[in-house]
Scaffold this active site. Structure first.
Site, PDB file in Angstrom:
ATOM      1  N   GLY A  53      10.462   1.564  -8.968  1.00 37.02           N
ATOM      2  CA  GLY A  53      10.653   2.331  -7.735  1.00 37.02           C
ATOM      3  C   GLY A  53       9.354   2.362  -6.946  1.00 37.02           C
ATOM      4  O   GLY A  53       8.302   1.901  -7.424  1.00 37.02           O
ATOM      5  N   SER A 109       7.087  -2.786  -9.877  1.00 43.89           N
ATOM      6  CA  SER A 109       7.873  -4.005 -10.181  1.00 43.89           C
ATOM      7  C   SER A 109       8.895  -4.281  -9.080  1.00 43.89           C
ATOM      8  O   SER A 109      10.097  -4.161  -9.288  1.00 43.89           O
ATOM      9  CB  SER A 109       8.545  -3.905 -11.560  1.00 43.89           C
ATOM     10  OG  SER A 109       9.136  -2.659 -11.812  1.00 43.89           O
TER      11      SER A 109
HETATM   12  N1  PPS Z   1      -0.731  -2.598  -2.029  1.00 41.94           N
HETATM   13  C1  PPS Z   1      -0.251  -1.735  -2.939  1.00 41.94           C
HETATM   14  N2  PPS Z   1       1.105  -1.615  -3.098  1.00 41.94           N
HETATM   15  C2  PPS Z   1       1.578  -0.753  -4.018  1.00 41.94           C
HETATM   16  N3  PPS Z   1       0.796   0.023  -4.826  1.00 41.94           N
HETATM   17  C3  PPS Z   1      -0.550  -0.080  -4.697  1.00 41.94           C
HETATM   18  C4  PPS Z   1      -1.113  -0.954  -3.744  1.00 41.94           C
HETATM   19  N4  PPS Z   1      -2.468  -0.825  -3.843  1.00 41.94           N
HETATM   20  C5  PPS Z   1      -2.727   0.069  -4.793  1.00 41.94           C
HETATM   21  N5  PPS Z   1      -1.577   0.530  -5.323  1.00 41.94           N
HETATM   22  C6  PPS Z   1      -1.542   1.467  -6.463  1.00 41.94           C
HETATM   23  O1  PPS Z   1      -1.144   0.669  -7.578  1.00 41.94           O
HETATM   24  C7  PPS Z   1      -0.021   1.216  -8.232  1.00 41.94           C
HETATM   25  C8  PPS Z   1       1.079   0.160  -8.419  1.00 41.94           C
HETATM   26  O2  PPS Z   1       0.726  -0.708  -9.438  1.00 41.94           O
HETATM   27  P1  PPS Z   1       1.854  -1.511 -10.199  1.00 41.94           P
HETATM   28  O3  PPS Z   1       1.145  -2.291 -11.249  1.00 41.94           O
HETATM   29  O4  PPS Z   1       2.916  -0.598 -10.626  1.00 41.94           O
HETATM   30  O5  PPS Z   1       2.403  -2.471  -9.042  1.00 41.94           O
HETATM   31  S1  PPS Z   1       3.336  -3.749  -9.169  1.00 41.94           S
HETATM   32  O6  PPS Z   1       4.395  -3.455 -10.158  1.00 41.94           O
HETATM   33  O7  PPS Z   1       2.523  -4.881  -9.619  1.00 41.94           O
HETATM   34  O8  PPS Z   1       3.882  -3.979  -7.822  1.00 41.94           O
HETATM   35  C9  PPS Z   1       0.519   2.314  -7.352  1.00 41.94           C
HETATM   36  O9  PPS Z   1       0.753   3.357  -8.277  1.00 41.94           O
HETATM   37  P2  PPS Z   1       2.111   4.222  -8.328  1.00 41.94           P
HETATM   38  O10 PPS Z   1       1.954   5.190  -7.214  1.00 41.94           O
HETATM   39  O11 PPS Z   1       2.018   4.876  -9.674  1.00 41.94           O
HETATM   40  O12 PPS Z   1       3.314   3.365  -8.226  1.00 41.94           O
HETATM   41  C10 PPS Z   1      -0.594   2.617  -6.369  1.00 41.94           C
HETATM   42  O13 PPS Z   1      -1.327   3.731  -6.825  1.00 41.94           O
END
Ligand code: PPS
Ligand code: ADP
Length: 203
Positions: free
Chosen positions: A34, A108
């Protein structure tokens, strides 16, 4: 794509089934997907707490945390996210093999990457949980102030703003945290695990 040659798979003497029997429960991956701020980590940790209280072994793999270590060389391009999820899938498989219920909290965003992890595991071992909280609610929460930065253009390629999120087509469980409290989400997941025989090896 593998560069390793002349390698042979070594079976371990103690099997996954034996480890699961010792633990007294099956060991699926609960794969939370999500938007940032949708509630993946919060729900995963609450379920882990609940499992602990039921004396069930579990472990949370969190996106931010994995990027401090194993995945510290990866950014947020589509290719790097794909590699991120591939590695997390392989790590999850090891945890499953160890007999531990594994909860993963990664955005993801790509269906193909999630399907690749599903294919890596045995039937029933991958439980996809879509944390379907609307973008507007995630942005309103803005737990880490990242949406504000993305809107200002200080972060490029932020999921939901200027990078895609592909909603799961057939998730096992869907949760909208803007419509249900945390306790209800935990119960929903615990009910699923119980009804599908994950917590009772005799089922
Ligand atoms: N560009 C960009 N897009 C989305 N998220 C970002 C980005 N840059 C940094 N973050 C931070 O990194 C967390 C997401 O990492 P993930 O490893 O879950 O991402 S992914 O599954 O590879 O897309 C996400 O954490 P969550 O808020 O826990 O989802 C963000 O804190
Ligand atoms: N019903 C709910 N379920 C889960 N989290 C909620 C709920 N209502 C509000 N929140 C809040 O939303 C935020 C979700 O953040 P987090 O779990 O880090 O999301 P993610 O891991 O998807 O980035 C937390 O601050 C949490 O307290």
């Amino acid at each position: 794509m593998s560069k390793s040659t002349n390698i042979t798979w070594q079976n371990t003497q103690v099997s996954k089934q034996q480890r699961q029997t010792l633990a007294g429960h099956r060991s699926p991956v609960l794969w939370f997907t999500g938007l940032s701020g949708s509630g993946k980590s919060t729900i995963a940790n609450a379920v882990a707490q609940r499992l602990y209280e039921e004396q069930v072994n579990s472990y949370v793999l969190d996106g931010d945390n994995m990027r401090f270590g194993l995945n510290s060389n990866l950014g947020f391009s589509a290719a790097d996210r794909q590699e991120n999820i591939r590695r997390v899938g392989e790590v999850s498989k090891l945890f499953v093999d160890a007999g531990v219920i594994t909860l993963t909290a990664f955005i993801s965003p790509y269906q193909a990457d999630r399907d690749q992890v599903r294919d890596l595991l045995a039937a029933g071992e991958f439980v996809e949980i879509f944390v379907d909280t609307p973008l507007a609610v995630c942005e309103e929460r803005d737990v880490k102030q990242l949406y504000a930065k993305a809107r200002r253009g200080d972060i490029k390629g932020f999921t939901g703003i200027d990078a895609p999120y592909e909603a799961p087509t057939q998730p096992e469980i869907t949760i909208d945290t803007s419509k249900q409290p945390l306790s209800e989400s935990v119960e929903q997941i615990m009910r699923y695990l119980t009804n599908h025989g994950y917590l009772d090896l005799s089922a």
